[in-house]
Design a protein around this motif. Structure first.
Motif, short mmCIF file in Angstrom:
data_model
loop_
_atom_site.label_atom_id
_atom_site.label_comp_id
_atom_site.label_asym_id
_atom_site.label_seq_id
_atom_site.Cartn_x
_atom_site.Cartn_y
_atom_site.Cartn_z
N SER A 190 -0.64 -13.66 8.82
CA SER A 190 -0.32 -14.16 7.48
C SER A 190 -1.55 -14.10 6.59
CB SER A 190 0.21 -15.59 7.55
OG SER A 190 -0.84 -16.48 7.78
N ASP A 191 -1.32 -14.09 5.29
CA ASP A 191 -2.42 -14.04 4.33
C ASP A 191 -3.31 -15.27 4.44
OD1 ASP A 191 -1.62 -11.61 3.36
OD2 ASP A 191 -0.52 -12.45 1.67
N ASP A 192 -2.73 -16.42 4.75
CA ASP A 192 -3.52 -17.64 4.88
C ASP A 192 -4.54 -17.55 5.99
OD1 ASP A 192 -2.26 -18.82 2.76
OD2 ASP A 192 -0.84 -19.95 3.99
N ASP A 193 -4.22 -16.82 7.04
CA ASP A 193 -5.15 -16.68 8.15
C ASP A 193 -6.36 -15.81 7.78
OD1 ASP A 193 -3.53 -18.24 9.72
OD2 ASP A 193 -2.48 -16.53 10.62
N GLU A 194 -6.19 -14.95 6.78
CA GLU A 194 -7.26 -14.04 6.40
C GLU A 194 -8.18 -14.62 5.32
OE1 GLU A 194 -5.36 -10.46 5.17
OE2 GLU A 194 -4.66 -9.99 7.17
N ILE A 195 -7.77 -15.71 4.67
CA ILE A 195 -8.57 -16.28 3.58
C ILE A 195 -9.64 -17.18 4.15
CG2 ILE A 195 -8.51 -17.78 1.55
CD1 ILE A 195 -5.64 -16.83 1.10
N ASP A 196 -10.86 -17.00 3.66
CA ASP A 196 -11.97 -17.83 4.07
C ASP A 196 -12.13 -18.95 3.04
OD1 ASP A 196 -14.28 -18.96 5.04
OD2 ASP A 196 -15.59 -17.30 4.46
N TYR A 197 -11.69 -20.16 3.40
CA TYR A 197 -11.72 -21.28 2.47
C TYR A 197 -13.09 -21.97 2.39
CZ TYR A 197 -6.67 -20.91 2.09
OH TYR A 197 -5.40 -20.46 1.83
N SER A 198 -14.04 -21.50 3.14
CA SER A 198 -15.37 -22.12 3.11
C SER A 198 -16.17 -21.69 1.88
CB SER A 198 -16.14 -21.81 4.39
OG SER A 198 -16.38 -20.41 4.48
#
Length: 160
Positions: free
Chosen positions: A21-29
């Motif tokens: 999923s796209d959420d798994d690829e986003i680096d929220y740090s």
């Protein structure tokens, strides 16, 4: 004979075949490059500086591309969908001359059949105005008169 046997298992997909999923690829740090949590406050203060404390009846936008055309305007007293302004943005005055509705130029044939009253003959003739278009998409949004006032009639008003 040719079908799979009960004891055989279906091979699982390799990592390159797995769906992520796209959420798994986003680096929220890290903060996104184009995000500004204070942008609404900055925009509000920019508009306040431009208006210099003056009130407006609406903020006008182009009906085709939604580009802001005017931050400070006055609504017409009779025709509630029309506005006038002196200071605009993203507007282009064209060389095309437009005659206002009901002007003597348009009623020429009708006037020839009717008697001319003295008051009408002596009144100032209706002048042609210049067409105003959105500078982004070239949509006609109003006219510019000889007194250097913009008259908008094809715009999207929004609360200010």
């Amino acid at each position: 004979m040719g079908g799979p046997k009960q004891s055989e298992s279906v091979a699982s997909p390799t990592n390159s075949q797995q769906t992520v999923s796209d959420d798994d690829e986003i680096d929220y740090s890290t903060k996104p490059e184009f995000y500004d949590s204070d942008i609404d406050d900055k925009d509000e203060s920019w508009v306040a500086r431009k208006r210099k404390g003056r009130r407006t009846d609406a903020v006008l936008s182009c009906p085709a591309c939604f580009t802001t055309l005017c931050l400070e305007c006055q609504r017409h007293e009779i025709y509630l969908t029309q506005y006038r302004a002196m200071f605009v943005v993203n507007c282009e005055i064209t060389d095309k001359m437009v005659f206002p509705q009901g002007s003597k130029k348009r009623r020429k044939n009708r006037k020839a059949r009717e008697p001319v009253h003295v008051e009408e003959a002596s009144s100032a003739s209706v002048e042609a105005v210049r067409q105003v278009c959105c500078s982004v998409c070239s949509t006609e949004v109003g006219v510019f008169d000889k007194e250097e006032v913009y008259h908008f009639y094809d715009v999207l008003p929004s609360e200010s």
